[in-house]
Write a protein that holds these residues in place. Sequence first.
Motif, short mmCIF file in Angstrom:
data_model
loop_
_atom_site.label_atom_id
_atom_site.label_comp_id
_atom_site.label_asym_id
_atom_site.label_seq_id
_atom_site.Cartn_x
_atom_site.Cartn_y
_atom_site.Cartn_z
N THR A 1 0.83 -1.21 0.00
CA THR A 1 0.00 0.00 0.00
C THR A 1 0.87 1.26 0.00
OG1 THR A 1 -1.73 -1.15 1.24
CG2 THR A 1 -1.80 1.25 1.25
N LEU A 2 1.91 1.24 0.81
CA LEU A 2 2.82 2.38 0.90
C LEU A 2 3.53 2.63 -0.43
CD1 LEU A 2 3.77 4.39 3.10
CD2 LEU A 2 5.73 2.89 3.49
N PHE A 3 3.94 1.54 -1.09
CA PHE A 3 4.64 1.67 -2.36
C PHE A 3 3.70 2.23 -3.45
CE2 PHE A 3 6.61 -0.07 -6.30
CZ PHE A 3 7.82 0.62 -6.21
N LYS A 4 2.46 1.78 -3.46
CA LYS A 4 1.49 2.31 -4.41
C LYS A 4 1.27 3.81 -4.19
CE LYS A 4 -1.24 -1.82 -5.49
NZ LYS A 4 -2.55 -2.48 -5.42
N LYS A 5 1.20 4.19 -2.92
CA LYS A 5 1.02 5.60 -2.57
C LYS A 5 2.21 6.42 -3.07
CE LYS A 5 0.26 8.71 1.36
NZ LYS A 5 0.20 8.81 2.85
N ARG A 6 3.41 5.88 -2.90
CA ARG A 6 4.61 6.59 -3.33
C ARG A 6 4.62 6.78 -4.84
NH1 ARG A 6 9.81 3.97 -4.19
NH2 ARG A 6 11.31 5.55 -4.76
N LEU A 7 4.27 5.75 -5.58
CA LEU A 7 4.23 5.85 -7.05
C LEU A 7 3.19 6.89 -7.49
CD1 LEU A 7 4.45 2.09 -8.17
CD2 LEU A 7 6.28 3.81 -8.21
N THR A 8 2.04 6.88 -6.83
CA THR A 8 0.98 7.84 -7.17
C THR A 8 1.43 9.27 -6.88
OG1 THR A 8 -0.71 6.18 -6.65
CG2 THR A 8 -1.43 8.47 -6.76
N GLU A 9 2.13 9.47 -5.77
CA GLU A 9 2.65 10.79 -5.43
C GLU A 9 3.67 11.28 -6.46
OE1 GLU A 9 4.12 10.22 -1.49
OE2 GLU A 9 2.17 10.57 -0.53
N LEU A 10 4.54 10.38 -6.92
CA LEU A 10 5.52 10.75 -7.95
C LEU A 10 4.82 11.14 -9.24
CD1 LEU A 10 8.26 7.99 -7.43
CD2 LEU A 10 8.54 10.44 -7.06
N ALA A 11 3.78 10.38 -9.60
CA ALA A 11 3.03 10.67 -10.82
C ALA A 11 2.35 12.04 -10.72
CB ALA A 11 2.00 9.58 -11.07
N ASN A 12 1.70 12.29 -9.58
CA ASN A 12 1.01 13.57 -9.39
C ASN A 12 1.98 14.75 -9.44
OD1 ASN A 12 -1.48 12.39 -9.11
ND2 ASN A 12 -1.37 12.26 -6.87
N LYS A 13 3.10 14.62 -8.77
CA LYS A 13 4.08 15.70 -8.72
C LYS A 13 4.69 15.97 -10.09
CE LYS A 13 8.05 17.33 -6.04
NZ LYS A 13 9.03 17.01 -4.97
N ALA A 14 5.00 14.89 -10.82
CA ALA A 14 5.56 15.05 -12.16
C ALA A 14 4.57 15.75 -13.08
CB ALA A 14 5.95 13.69 -12.73
#
Length: 252
Positions: free
Chosen positions: A6-19
């Motif tokens: 769950t934490l890793f999915k959240k991290r990937l989503t945050e990277l996508a949003n920020k990019a």
Amino acid sequence: MDAEETLFKKRLTELANKAYTNSQYLFTGFLSMSELDIYYQIEREISYVPVTMFGGTKDCERVMLRFGSEELCGYEEPFPITCIEIAPMLEKFGELLSHRDYLGALMNLGIERSMLGDIIIVEKTAYLFCTEKMAPYILDNLDQVRHTHVRCKIAEHVPDSTITKIERKSCLVSSERADSVIAKLYNMSRSQGVELFRAKKVFINGRLNENNSGMLKSGDRVSVRGYGKFIYQGTAYETKKGKLSVEVDVYV
């Protein structure tokens, strides 16, 4: 779903949003097959931002994800990957070292696994893909692997010999079922092949696959943890007894 996933999915989503929001390139570290499978699970959800993957060569198993594109960001930014050549100080005294030997020496320096990509061994020399930020530390501190004193330098180019070699093999199987092909290729029983799926050790086209009865298609890339990886090329012919002669390109 466990907390780590769950934490890793959240991290990937945050990277996508920020990019996407800042129109900037962002990168992950080097991902394992399991982490790459987690990305594939949410690939559609974050498809609003372009994602590419690379590990140093086209054949690398451990890859980084790059969020962003020239169209989104207005410029091009390469993957922050450096290739380091690791060779014995004295060739004739150098041991024939394994992947585990090199990785162990690097981990003993306190380096996180995500900072390290594939390690490709050519006789007594290894080529390590790592993050640009970690490269200077490795160059300064890695001086011994097992009993062998080594020297490290930035590889001037990635030699052709570091590209994984492929060998064509043929197998006689009853069907194109994934478990049947894997069991035959790695000389094990059908039940042992099934167990690999239950143990979550089989990845097809980068995705974790637990369906041992699924049929392989030509071009499928299969990775079996602890055994190796291959590209399935399909059926060459059928024998008079109904067996299928299938061809696979095995990474050696």
